[in-house]
Design a protein around this motif. Structure first.
Motif, PDB file in Angstrom:
ATOM      1  N   MET A  76      -8.051  -3.354 -15.366  1.00 56.57           N
ATOM      2  CA  MET A  76      -6.976  -2.697 -16.121  1.00 56.57           C
ATOM      3  C   MET A  76      -7.551  -1.915 -17.310  1.00 56.57           C
ATOM      4  O   MET A  76      -7.064  -0.824 -17.640  1.00 56.57           O
ATOM      5  CB  MET A  76      -5.960  -3.734 -16.616  1.00 56.57           C
ATOM      6  N   MET A  77      -8.604  -2.469 -17.930  1.00 56.89           N
ATOM      7  CA  MET A  77      -9.213  -1.747 -19.057  1.00 56.89           C
ATOM      8  C   MET A  77      -9.880  -0.457 -18.570  1.00 56.89           C
ATOM      9  O   MET A  77      -9.804   0.585 -19.237  1.00 56.89           O
ATOM     10  CB  MET A  77     -10.247  -2.635 -19.764  1.00 56.89           C
ATOM     11  N   ASP A  78     -10.517  -0.544 -17.403  1.00 56.66           N
ATOM     12  CA  ASP A  78     -11.108   0.678 -16.824  1.00 56.66           C
ATOM     13  C   ASP A  78     -10.014   1.716 -16.569  1.00 56.66           C
ATOM     14  O   ASP A  78     -10.188   2.915 -16.820  1.00 56.66           O
ATOM     15  CB  ASP A  78     -11.817   0.361 -15.497  1.00 56.66           C
ATOM     16  N   ALA A 108       3.684   6.923  -9.171  1.00 57.27           N
ATOM     17  CA  ALA A 108       3.825   8.373  -9.309  1.00 57.27           C
ATOM     18  C   ALA A 108       2.948   8.916 -10.437  1.00 57.27           C
ATOM     19  O   ALA A 108       2.246   9.924 -10.276  1.00 57.27           O
ATOM     20  CB  ALA A 108       5.295   8.714  -9.570  1.00 57.27           C
ATOM     21  N   VAL A 109       2.965   8.226 -11.586  1.00 59.33           N
ATOM     22  CA  VAL A 109       2.196   8.704 -12.737  1.00 59.33           C
ATOM     23  C   VAL A 109       0.689   8.593 -12.462  1.00 59.33           C
ATOM     24  O   VAL A 109      -0.076   9.514 -12.737  1.00 59.33           O
ATOM     25  CB  VAL A 109       2.595   7.926 -14.019  1.00 59.33           C
ATOM     26  N   LEU A 110       0.295   7.445 -11.899  1.00 66.77           N
ATOM     27  CA  LEU A 110      -1.143   7.258 -11.640  1.00 66.77           C
ATOM     28  C   LEU A 110      -1.646   8.296 -10.633  1.00 66.77           C
ATOM     29  O   LEU A 110      -2.715   8.884 -10.812  1.00 66.77           O
ATOM     30  CB  LEU A 110      -1.426   5.849 -11.123  1.00 66.77           C
ATOM     31  N   LYS A 111      -0.839   8.519  -9.585  1.00 63.47           N
ATOM     32  CA  LYS A 111      -1.323   9.398  -8.518  1.00 63.47           C
ATOM     33  C   LYS A 111      -1.211  10.869  -8.896  1.00 63.47           C
ATOM     34  O   LYS A 111      -2.166  11.633  -8.714  1.00 63.47           O
ATOM     35  CB  LYS A 111      -0.506   9.126  -7.233  1.00 63.47           C
ATOM     36  N   PHE A 112      -0.042  11.265  -9.439  1.00 62.50           N
ATOM     37  CA  PHE A 112       0.208  12.704  -9.558  1.00 62.50           C
ATOM     38  C   PHE A 112      -0.008  13.263 -10.970  1.00 62.50           C
ATOM     39  O   PHE A 112      -0.080  14.461 -11.152  1.00 62.50           O
ATOM     40  CB  PHE A 112       1.620  13.025  -9.044  1.00 62.50           C
ATOM     41  N   ARG A 113      -0.124  12.369 -11.980  1.00 68.80           N
ATOM     42  CA  ARG A 113      -0.508  12.866 -13.308  1.00 68.80           C
ATOM     43  C   ARG A 113      -2.004  12.659 -13.546  1.00 68.80           C
ATOM     44  O   ARG A 113      -2.679  13.513 -14.093  1.00 68.80           O
ATOM     45  CB  ARG A 113       0.291  12.157 -14.404  1.00 68.80           C
ATOM     46  N   HIS A 114      -2.498  11.479 -13.070  1.00 67.94           N
ATOM     47  CA  HIS A 114      -3.894  11.139 -13.403  1.00 67.94           C
ATOM     48  C   HIS A 114      -4.836  11.169 -12.206  1.00 67.94           C
ATOM     49  O   HIS A 114      -6.030  10.912 -12.374  1.00 67.94           O
ATOM     50  CB  HIS A 114      -3.929   9.754 -14.053  1.00 67.94           C
ATOM     51  N   ASN A 115      -4.304  11.424 -11.029  1.00 64.06           N
ATOM     52  CA  ASN A 115      -5.150  11.551  -9.836  1.00 64.06           C
ATOM     53  C   ASN A 115      -6.014  10.306  -9.596  1.00 64.06           C
ATOM     54  O   ASN A 115      -7.201  10.404  -9.264  1.00 64.06           O
ATOM     55  CB  ASN A 115      -6.026  12.800  -9.981  1.00 64.06           C
ATOM     56  N   ILE A 116      -5.419   9.167  -9.796  1.00 66.39           N
ATOM     57  CA  ILE A 116      -6.143   7.904  -9.567  1.00 66.39           C
ATOM     58  C   ILE A 116      -6.245   7.657  -8.062  1.00 66.39           C
ATOM     59  O   ILE A 116      -5.303   7.954  -7.304  1.00 66.39           O
ATOM     60  CB  ILE A 116      -5.392   6.725 -10.248  1.00 66.39           C
ATOM     61  N   ASP A 117      -7.402   7.087  -7.639  1.00 68.23           N
ATOM     62  CA  ASP A 117      -7.611   6.825  -6.206  1.00 68.23           C
ATOM     63  C   ASP A 117      -6.524   5.908  -5.653  1.00 68.23           C
ATOM     64  O   ASP A 117      -6.079   4.967  -6.332  1.00 68.23           O
ATOM     65  CB  ASP A 117      -8.957   6.114  -5.993  1.00 68.23           C
ATOM     66  N   THR A 118      -6.189   6.150  -4.396  1.00 67.17           N
ATOM     67  CA  THR A 118      -5.170   5.322  -3.732  1.00 67.17           C
ATOM     68  C   THR A 118      -5.568   3.844  -3.745  1.00 67.17           C
ATOM     69  O   THR A 118      -4.754   2.956  -3.984  1.00 67.17           O
ATOM     70  CB  THR A 118      -4.978   5.825  -2.286  1.00 67.17           C
ATOM     71  N   GLU A 119      -6.846   3.592  -3.498  1.00 70.78           N
ATOM     72  CA  GLU A 119      -7.331   2.207  -3.457  1.00 70.78           C
ATOM     73  C   GLU A 119      -7.072   1.492  -4.793  1.00 70.78           C
ATOM     74  O   GLU A 119      -6.651   0.335  -4.828  1.00 70.78           O
ATOM     75  CB  GLU A 119      -8.832   2.231  -3.155  1.00 70.78           C
ATOM     76  N   GLU A 120      -7.311   2.225  -5.881  1.00 73.38           N
ATOM     77  CA  GLU A 120      -7.087   1.627  -7.199  1.00 73.38           C
ATOM     78  C   GLU A 120      -5.602   1.402  -7.445  1.00 73.38           C
ATOM     79  O   GLU A 120      -5.189   0.396  -8.026  1.00 73.38           O
ATOM     80  CB  GLU A 120      -7.659   2.531  -8.298  1.00 73.38           C
ATOM     81  N   ILE A 121      -4.795   2.369  -6.984  1.00 70.52           N
ATOM     82  CA  ILE A 121      -3.336   2.221  -7.166  1.00 70.52           C
ATOM     83  C   ILE A 121      -2.847   0.993  -6.403  1.00 70.52           C
ATOM     84  O   ILE A 121      -2.024   0.216  -6.904  1.00 70.52           O
ATOM     85  CB  ILE A 121      -2.609   3.500  -6.699  1.00 70.52           C
ATOM     86  N   MET A 140      -0.863  -2.344  -7.633  1.00 71.88           N
ATOM     87  CA  MET A 140       0.323  -2.932  -6.987  1.00 71.88           C
ATOM     88  C   MET A 140       0.123  -4.436  -6.789  1.00 71.88           C
ATOM     89  O   MET A 140       1.027  -5.234  -7.014  1.00 71.88           O
ATOM     90  CB  MET A 140       0.566  -2.245  -5.633  1.00 71.88           C
ATOM     91  N   LEU A 141      -1.089  -4.788  -6.364  1.00 71.90           N
ATOM     92  CA  LEU A 141      -1.397  -6.220  -6.164  1.00 71.90           C
ATOM     93  C   LEU A 141      -1.299  -6.981  -7.487  1.00 71.90           C
ATOM     94  O   LEU A 141      -0.675  -8.049  -7.568  1.00 71.90           O
ATOM     95  CB  LEU A 141      -2.805  -6.353  -5.578  1.00 71.90           C
ATOM     96  N   LEU A 142      -1.898  -6.403  -8.531  1.00 75.23           N
ATOM     97  CA  LEU A 142      -1.885  -7.086  -9.826  1.00 75.23           C
ATOM     98  C   LEU A 142      -0.464  -7.184 -10.379  1.00 75.23           C
ATOM     99  O   LEU A 142      -0.107  -8.143 -11.054  1.00 75.23           O
ATOM    100  CB  LEU A 142      -2.804  -6.367 -10.820  1.00 75.23           C
ATOM    101  N   ARG A 143       0.352  -6.167 -10.056  1.00 72.17           N
ATOM    102  CA  ARG A 143       1.737  -6.228 -10.555  1.00 72.17           C
ATOM    103  C   ARG A 143       2.503  -7.359  -9.838  1.00 72.17           C
ATOM    104  O   ARG A 143       3.347  -8.021 -10.439  1.00 72.17           O
ATOM    105  CB  ARG A 143       2.443  -4.889 -10.343  1.00 72.17           C
ATOM    106  N   SER A 165       0.859  -1.193   0.000  1.00 72.25           N
ATOM    107  CA  SER A 165       0.000   0.000   0.000  1.00 72.25           C
ATOM    108  C   SER A 165       0.894   1.242   0.000  1.00 72.25           C
ATOM    109  O   SER A 165       2.134   1.122   0.036  1.00 72.25           O
ATOM    110  CB  SER A 165      -0.924  -0.006   1.226  1.00 72.25           C
ATOM    111  N   ILE A 166       0.271   2.418  -0.061  1.00 71.72           N
ATOM    112  CA  ILE A 166       1.055   3.655  -0.083  1.00 71.72           C
ATOM    113  C   ILE A 166       0.497   4.661   0.922  1.00 71.72           C
ATOM    114  O   ILE A 166      -0.694   4.608   1.256  1.00 71.72           O
ATOM    115  CB  ILE A 166       1.089   4.310  -1.492  1.00 71.72           C
ATOM    116  N   ALA A 167       1.398   5.550   1.357  1.00 77.49           N
ATOM    117  CA  ALA A 167       0.974   6.696   2.166  1.00 77.49           C
ATOM    118  C   ALA A 167       1.357   7.937   1.368  1.00 77.49           C
ATOM    119  O   ALA A 167       2.506   8.088   0.950  1.00 77.49           O
ATOM    120  CB  ALA A 167       1.674   6.698   3.508  1.00 77.49           C
ATOM    121  N   VAL A 168       0.402   8.805   1.104  1.00 76.26           N
ATOM    122  CA  VAL A 168       0.634   9.969   0.232  1.00 76.26           C
ATOM    123  C   VAL A 168       0.719  11.224   1.096  1.00 76.26           C
ATOM    124  O   VAL A 168      -0.094  11.417   2.015  1.00 76.26           O
ATOM    125  CB  VAL A 168      -0.506  10.097  -0.796  1.00 76.26           C
TER     126      VAL A 168
END
Lengths: 617, 197
Positions: A607-609, A558-571, A575-578, A531-534
């Motif tokens: 992933m498609m979403d 970094a790209v998902l969170k700070f370029r695309h503002n993706i939710d932490t839960e999704e990020i 991580m799990l899928l990776r 998980s991550i702490a932002v």
């Protein structure tokens, strides 16, 4: 001998008076010109009345019952109805034909004349009491009644041709399978089943079960008796709750639409039937009309389609590709390759099946037909096969959504890179047979191994994307790791930079823990980032050895969170899928307990979403 | 010349059933005394019939031929029956679901015939003969052997059968068609025709 005379005021009147029981059996002009007149139905109903609570030892019938057309030979039709209808209880009784022609002459005029050569059929030319008495005495002495062997011989000798509509627009299988199926449903106390059965028996049975050709086929097939306990089945198909289904059948209004309506209601599915398949339309107009109906509704989970929907489809020389059903299948799958289409047809011709699959159908279910030797047990199997096909296609209905999503991403693609690497990446993603198409095709195959492959491609896309120079800049400054990303407005955002070997300014931290699906053996090693702490801003962390470094996972986050503002839960799910990608899909490292976790199609949907968010929103 | 109207909603079937398909279609289309209302033109025609109270559109025709199921859908069967009876026309209904062809002459000549038998190799000749005024509807069923039905009926009559209606008129009507053969001539002629079938 208790004799019955069936006639139509076309015999010597003195002779007629000899019979205690005699009935006129021919329609009036008013009856024959009525809109639904059918001679088989008329004869069946009259005989039913006549034989009700009556038993005769011999039946007399003139060759013809039409006083205005002597060579109509409708007496033969009456005789065959008696022979072929078990419910009348007179199928073994001797029949005497009255008339001056001989059997060979009659047979020259009509194929029904074949009955004249079958056992227990006699002839009387002279219409006198003496001739009748002589014949009856002879019959009594010979014990003239059809044996079971004689009856089989009779069945093999007679020739009854199907009505023209069975040669053209629909097969007798339509009615046959409908009647067989409706009798098998076990929902006896269901208040909706009784009216359906009544409707089928009124609309279909009355015109079909009373038909001589149908009676002939039934007798010829010597079908099993229906056993209530053994042969009852449920109308409900499990596992299709909430699924939308469209049914397209030119004969649908003759009972099948009602039957399917019942089946899908019991299954909690939603059925839509294509109305008004007008036979008076030219083929092109009919095709257009059906296409318009399809387009008027959202894409369905499953389409059930008959192949032959127009008169033209019954031409012997027709190319199967031109069958109206196949054209509709192609129309639907050209729009959405993932549409699930079940061909439901009376045709068991392999070339029709192959062509339907070529056009894009996903399954094929055959309507039961009397031309095949189906027992009641096999009738059950026919329905189970249909239900299995419907269920299977409903389960695969996600493909239409994935296909739509893939096309949506391509059509709304927003990322316009400047770098050469970026341009190559976009081409590899959205061009024909590119990564998106590959992911869809692998889902279509749908086995465990292809899902693994699909996940690998998903991460190939993600990893390539986040490392493009248009997106991120991760590397080393003064031999120390540092990284930043480009926002969509081309602003640069620092993600982390190392102050020295022990300190780092960072916008997030990784947290490490074991996944529940990891094996005990894997827990002997370090826990993975889970998980991550932002942080709100770059934050100084001392004594830092936590993993924020120039690694692909860090760049992805970094790209998902700070370029695309993706939710932490999704990020964290990425991580799990990776982790699964590295330890299950790409290599079997033994760290994942496969009883607890496998790659599922839902992982690919996720992933498609994500891709839609990254590239098309 | 007698005029004929043929109303068929399913044009594809016409060509499918006719033995020489398109060639027969062309021949039908070229017949000057035959008016065919087919395919999509059928819809307008039937709508007009449904709204016309006296069916004057049918007045010019001597023989009316309809696909029964198509007009039944519009509830026109009774209306046409009444019209035909009142105006002494001849009427043919054909349909795929008809399992037995039925013929009747009382009040007006009427033939109920299966579509496949209707679109047989006899159809074109029948229409030509009918138009020329020298045959009955039975020709469509039996070709030149149609007179057999009268010969057989006459034989029954000579053998004592009394048909409904006026016995003298019955006999005279039959004799107007087949003459007054003796029973042995009659049997000989019947046997001859049967041999040729």
């Amino acid at each position: 001998m208790r004799s019955l005379l069936l006639y139509n005021n076309n015999l010597n009147q003195e002779f007629v008076k000899i019979f205690d029981v005699r009935h006129v059996i021919y329609p009036s002009k008013a009856e024959m010109v009525s809109e639904d007149f059918n001679m088989d139905l008329f004869i069946h109903n009259r005989l039913k009345e006549i034989f009700l609570n009556n038993k005769f030892e011999c039946i007399y019938i003139p060759y013809t019952l039409n006083t205005e057309n002597h060579i109509e030979y409708s007496g033969l039709l009456v005789a065959l109805h008696i022979r072929l209808t078990h419910a009348f209880m007179h199928e073994l009784v001797p029949i005497v034909f009255l008339g001056y022609e001989n059997a060979e002459q009659v047979f020259k005029v009509t194929d029904l004349g074949s009955v004249l050569f079958s056992p227990c059929v006699h002839f009387l030319k002279e219409q006198t009491i003496e001739a009748k008495s002589y014949l009856e005495n002879w019959m009594v002495s010979k014990k003239s009644v059809l044996s079971s062997e004689d009856y089989n011989r009779f069945l093999s000798m007679i020739k009854i041709n199907p009505p023209a509509n069975y040669n053209t627009h629909h097969s007798i299988a339509n009615e046959w399978s409908l009647i067989r199926l409706s009798a098998m449903f076990k929902e006896e106390k269901d208040p909706e089943l009784a009216p359906l059965r009544n409707k089928i028996f009124n609309d279909v049975s009355q015109s079909i079960l009373t038909q001589l050709y149908f009676k002939f086929l039934s007798q010829q097939r010597a079908r099993q008796e229906f056993k209530k306990d053994q042969h009852k089945i449920s109308a409900a198909i499990n596992g299709i709750k909430g699924k939308s289904v469209m049914y397209i059948d030119d004969e649908g209004i003759k009972g099948w639409y009602s039957m399917m309506g019942y089946i899908f209601k019991k299954s909690d599915g939603n059925l839509v039937c294509c109305p008004d398949i007008n036979k008076d339309l030219a083929k092109e107009s009919l095709v257009k009309k059906i296409e318009e109906f399809i387009d008027s509704l959202k894409i369905m989970d499953v389409y059930i389609i008959d192949l032959r929907l127009h008169d033209d489809d019954f031409k012997e020389e027709i190319n199967p590709e031109q069958l109206t059903g196949n054209r509709i299948i192609k129309y639907i799958t050209d729009k959405n390759d993932g549409a699930q289409i079940l061909v439901f047809s009376a045709s068991n011709k392999i070339w029709n099946f192959k062509k339907a699959i070529d056009c894009g159908a996903s399954g094929y279910s055959i309507k039961e037909s009397p031309e095949n030797f189906f027992t009641r047990e096999e009738s059950k199997e026919v329905f189970f096969d249909f239900a299995d096909e419907v269920k299977k296609l409903c389960e695969r209905s996600f493909l239409k959504d994935v296909f739509s999503q893939k096309e949506r991403i391509k059509n709304n693609f927003l990322f316009v890179p400047k770098s050469t690497e970026g341009k190559t990446f976009v081409a590899g993603l959205i061009e024909k047979k590119g990564w998106l198409d590959n992911i869809y095709e692998l889902l279509k195959i749908g086995s465990g191994e292809t899902l693994n492959q699909a996940l690998l491609i998903c991460f190939q896309v993600l990893e390539n994307y986040v490392q493009l120079p248009d997106i991120s800049d991760f590397g080393y400054a003064n031999s120390l790791p540092a990284g930043s990303i480009w926002t969509k407005a081309s602003g640069r955002v620092d993600i982390f930079n190392s102050v020295d070997d022990q300190s780092i300014n960072t916008r997030f931290d990784l947290k490490f823990d074991f996944y529940p699906f990891q094996t005990e053996k894997s827990k002997e090693r370090n826990a993975p980032p889970e998980s991550i702490a932002v942080y709100d801003k770059l934050t100084l962390k001392s004594a830092y050895r936590k993993g924020v470094d120039v690694t692909t996972l860090v760049i992805i986050i970094a790209v998902l969170k700070f370029r695309h503002n993706i939710d932490t839960e999704e990020i964290e799910n990425v991580m799990l899928l990776r982790y699964l990608r590295s330890n299950l899909a790409a290599h079997l490292t033994g760290t994942v307990d496969q009883e607890k976790r496998k790659i599922a199609k839902e992982d690919i949907f996720f992933m498609m979403d994500l891709f839609e968010k990254l590239f098309a929103q | 010349m007698k005029k004929i109207l043929l109303v068929e909603d399913r044009q594809e079937r016409q060509s499918q059933f006719l033995p020489n398909h398109e060639q027969d279609m062309k021949e039908l289309e070229s017949m000057s005394d035959l008016k065919m209302i087919r395919g999509e033109a059928f819809t307008n025609f039937i709508e007009e019939l449904a709204t016309e109270s006296d069916l004057t559109k049918l007045l010019n025709y001597d023989l009316l031929i309809f696909h029964r199921s198509a007009i039944a859908k519009k509830g026109l069967v009774s209306k046409i029956n009444e019209y035909v009876q009142k105006n002494k026309k001849s009427l043919i209904y054909f349909s795929g679901g008809i399992t037995q062809n039925v013929y009747s002459e009382s009040n007006y000549p009427f033939l109920l015939i299966n579509s496949k038998d209707f679109y047989s190799n006899r159809l074109i000749t029948f229409l030509q003969k009918y138009s020329a005024g020298n045959t009955k509807l039975l020709w469509l069923l039996y070709g030149d052997n149609w007179q057999l039905t009268y010969l057989l009926k006459y034989r029954e009559l000579l053998n004592g059968t009394v048909y409904p209606g006026n016995p003298i008129e019955n006999r005279e009507e039959l004799e107007s068609i087949i003459g007054k053969p003796t029973i042995s001539d009659l049997n000989m002629k019947i046997d001859e025709i049967f041999k040729l079938l």
